[in-house]
Design a protein around this motif. Sequence first.
Motif, PDB file in Angstrom:
ATOM      1  N   GLN A 147       0.794  -1.154   0.116  1.00 44.45           N
ATOM      2  CA  GLN A 147      -0.253  -0.009  -0.117  1.00 44.45           C
ATOM      3  C   GLN A 147       0.868   1.395  -0.113  1.00 44.45           C
ATOM      4  O   GLN A 147       1.965   1.294   0.261  1.00 44.45           O
ATOM      5  N   LEU A 148       0.339   2.296  -0.632  1.00 43.28           N
ATOM      6  CA  LEU A 148       1.063   3.755  -0.371  1.00 43.28           C
ATOM      7  C   LEU A 148       1.142   3.983   0.915  1.00 43.28           C
ATOM      8  O   LEU A 148       0.188   3.707   1.855  1.00 43.28           O
ATOM      9  N   VAL A 149       2.290   4.947   1.061  1.00 42.33           N
ATOM     10  CA  VAL A 149       2.505   5.332   2.621  1.00 42.33           C
ATOM     11  C   VAL A 149       1.995   6.875   2.260  1.00 42.33           C
ATOM     12  O   VAL A 149       2.373   7.622   1.690  1.00 42.33           O
ATOM     13  N   TYR A 150       1.045   7.183   3.557  1.00 40.43           N
ATOM     14  CA  TYR A 150       0.520   8.441   3.594  1.00 40.43           C
ATOM     15  C   TYR A 150       0.353   8.671   4.913  1.00 40.43           C
ATOM     16  O   TYR A 150       0.099   7.876   5.931  1.00 40.43           O
ATOM     17  N   GLY A 151       0.187  10.033   5.157  1.00 39.43           N
ATOM     18  CA  GLY A 151      -0.120  10.677   6.567  1.00 39.43           C
ATOM     19  C   GLY A 151      -0.568  11.832   6.418  1.00 39.43           C
ATOM     20  O   GLY A 151      -0.582  12.671   5.548  1.00 39.43           O
ATOM     21  N   LYS A 152      -0.807  12.720   7.696  1.00 32.00           N
ATOM     22  CA  LYS A 152      -1.240  14.025   7.741  1.00 32.00           C
ATOM     23  C   LYS A 152      -0.380  14.627   8.898  1.00 32.00           C
ATOM     24  O   LYS A 152       0.372  14.060   9.577  1.00 32.00           O
ATOM     25  N   VAL A 153       0.191  15.949   8.395  1.00 32.64           N
ATOM     26  CA  VAL A 153       1.120  16.658   9.080  1.00 32.64           C
ATOM     27  C   VAL A 153       0.521  18.209   9.130  1.00 32.64           C
ATOM     28  O   VAL A 153      -0.489  18.794   8.135  1.00 32.64           O
ATOM     29  N   TRP A 154       0.922  19.030  10.143  1.00 33.26           N
ATOM     30  CA  TRP A 154       0.559  20.402  10.016  1.00 33.26           C
ATOM     31  C   TRP A 154       1.790  21.112   9.406  1.00 33.26           C
ATOM     32  O   TRP A 154       3.032  20.627   9.291  1.00 33.26           O
ATOM     33  N   ARG A 155       1.535  22.052   8.569  1.00 42.02           N
ATOM     34  CA  ARG A 155       2.536  22.771   7.906  1.00 42.02           C
ATOM     35  C   ARG A 155       2.151  24.200   7.873  1.00 42.02           C
ATOM     36  O   ARG A 155       1.152  24.539   7.857  1.00 42.02           O
ATOM     37  N   ARG A 156       3.309  25.024   7.729  1.00 37.51           N
ATOM     38  CA  ARG A 156       2.958  26.453   7.397  1.00 37.51           C
ATOM     39  C   ARG A 156       4.475  27.076   6.856  1.00 37.51           C
ATOM     40  O   ARG A 156       5.365  26.358   6.640  1.00 37.51           O
ATOM     41  N   HIS A 157       4.178  28.023   5.950  1.00 41.08           N
ATOM     42  CA  HIS A 157       5.356  28.618   5.251  1.00 41.08           C
ATOM     43  C   HIS A 157       5.887  30.003   5.960  1.00 41.08           C
ATOM     44  O   HIS A 157       5.095  30.682   6.832  1.00 41.08           O
ATOM     45  N   ASP A 158       7.519  29.806   6.174  1.00 42.40           N
ATOM     46  CA  ASP A 158       7.893  30.877   7.057  1.00 42.40           C
ATOM     47  C   ASP A 158       8.449  32.131   6.107  1.00 42.40           C
ATOM     48  O   ASP A 158       9.110  33.038   6.624  1.00 42.40           O
ATOM     49  N   GLY A 159       8.067  32.069   4.956  1.00 43.05           N
ATOM     50  CA  GLY A 159       8.605  33.291   4.065  1.00 43.05           C
ATOM     51  C   GLY A 159       9.602  32.697   3.152  1.00 43.05           C
ATOM     52  O   GLY A 159       9.909  33.081   2.078  1.00 43.05           O
ATOM     53  N   ARG A 160      10.211  31.564   3.463  1.00 45.23           N
ATOM     54  CA  ARG A 160      11.240  30.932   2.659  1.00 45.23           C
ATOM     55  C   ARG A 160      11.141  29.596   2.607  1.00 45.23           C
ATOM     56  O   ARG A 160      11.322  28.885   1.345  1.00 45.23           O
ATOM     57  N   ASP A 161      10.649  28.633   3.541  1.00 44.70           N
ATOM     58  CA  ASP A 161      10.612  27.183   3.325  1.00 44.70           C
ATOM     59  C   ASP A 161       9.395  26.883   4.222  1.00 44.70           C
ATOM     60  O   ASP A 161       8.573  27.563   4.806  1.00 44.70           O
ATOM     61  N   TRP A 162       8.983  25.527   3.754  1.00 47.57           N
ATOM     62  CA  TRP A 162       7.949  24.799   4.528  1.00 47.57           C
ATOM     63  C   TRP A 162       8.157  24.301   5.916  1.00 47.57           C
ATOM     64  O   TRP A 162       9.395  23.722   5.948  1.00 47.57           O
ATOM     65  N   ILE A 163       7.534  24.539   6.970  1.00 47.61           N
ATOM     66  CA  ILE A 163       7.800  23.894   8.064  1.00 47.61           C
ATOM     67  C   ILE A 163       6.967  22.963   8.389  1.00 47.61           C
ATOM     68  O   ILE A 163       5.765  22.996   8.307  1.00 47.61           O
ATOM     69  N   TYR A 164       7.202  21.775   8.853  1.00 50.11           N
ATOM     70  CA  TYR A 164       6.354  20.634   9.121  1.00 50.11           C
ATOM     71  C   TYR A 164       6.362  20.257  10.435  1.00 50.11           C
ATOM     72  O   TYR A 164       7.328  20.051  11.460  1.00 50.11           O
ATOM     73  N   LYS A 165       5.103  19.832  11.171  1.00 50.70           N
ATOM     74  CA  LYS A 165       5.043  19.168  12.654  1.00 50.70           C
ATOM     75  C   LYS A 165       4.046  18.146  12.290  1.00 50.70           C
ATOM     76  O   LYS A 165       3.222  17.734  11.325  1.00 50.70           O
ATOM     77  N   LYS A 166       4.386  17.001  13.436  1.00 54.09           N
ATOM     78  CA  LYS A 166       3.698  15.810  13.313  1.00 54.09           C
ATOM     79  C   LYS A 166       2.322  16.035  13.687  1.00 54.09           C
ATOM     80  O   LYS A 166       2.059  16.745  14.536  1.00 54.09           O
ATOM     81  N   PHE A 167       1.214  15.391  13.102  1.00 51.45           N
ATOM     82  CA  PHE A 167      -0.118  15.591  13.447  1.00 51.45           C
ATOM     83  C   PHE A 167      -0.431  14.166  14.245  1.00 51.45           C
ATOM     84  O   PHE A 167      -0.377  13.113  13.678  1.00 51.45           O
ATOM     85  N   THR A 168      -0.988  14.428  15.343  1.00 49.00           N
ATOM     86  CA  THR A 168      -1.245  13.053  16.230  1.00 49.00           C
ATOM     87  C   THR A 168      -2.810  13.303  16.193  1.00 49.00           C
ATOM     88  O   THR A 168      -3.334  14.122  16.820  1.00 49.00           O
ATOM     89  N   GLU A 169      -3.579  12.113  15.964  1.00 45.70           N
ATOM     90  CA  GLU A 169      -5.001  12.158  16.299  1.00 45.70           C
ATOM     91  C   GLU A 169      -5.349  11.762  17.578  1.00 45.70           C
ATOM     92  O   GLU A 169      -4.556  10.775  18.199  1.00 45.70           O
ATOM     93  N   TYR A 170      -6.438  11.957  18.187  1.00 50.05           N
ATOM     94  CA  TYR A 170      -6.769  11.570  19.421  1.00 50.05           C
ATOM     95  C   TYR A 170      -8.351  11.342  19.387  1.00 50.05           C
ATOM     96  O   TYR A 170      -9.110  11.759  18.568  1.00 50.05           O
ATOM     97  N   ASP A 171      -8.660  10.302  20.279  1.00 47.09           N
ATOM     98  CA  ASP A 171     -10.154  10.033  20.420  1.00 47.09           C
ATOM     99  C   ASP A 171     -10.662  11.006  21.322  1.00 47.09           C
ATOM    100  O   ASP A 171     -10.414  10.958  22.443  1.00 47.09           O
TER     101      ASP A 171
END
Length: 63
Positions: A35-59
Motif C-alpha cells: 500500500q502507499l504510505v501516507y499521513g497528515k502533518v501540520w505545515r506552514r510557510h515561514d517566508g522561505r521554506d515549509w515547516i512541518y509538524k507531526k499530526f497526532t489524532e486522538y479519540d
Amino acid sequence: MSFDRNVRTVYPQSSWTEIWHLWTVIVPRRSINGQLVYGKVWRRHDGRDWIYKKFTEYDTEAA
C-alpha cells in the motif's frame, strides 16, 4: 550605507505565513504490504521554506 546581514528576506512576511494548516502527505513508495504510505502533518510557510509538524489524532471519547 550599511546593510543588516541578519535579515532573511527583503519582503515582509504575510499574515498567512503564521497559520498552520493540515496537509496530507503521500510518500512516493509502497509499504511492506504494497500500500502507499501516507499521513497528515501540520505545515506552514515561514517566508522561505515549509515547516512541518507531526499530526497526532486522538479519540474525543477517551479525552
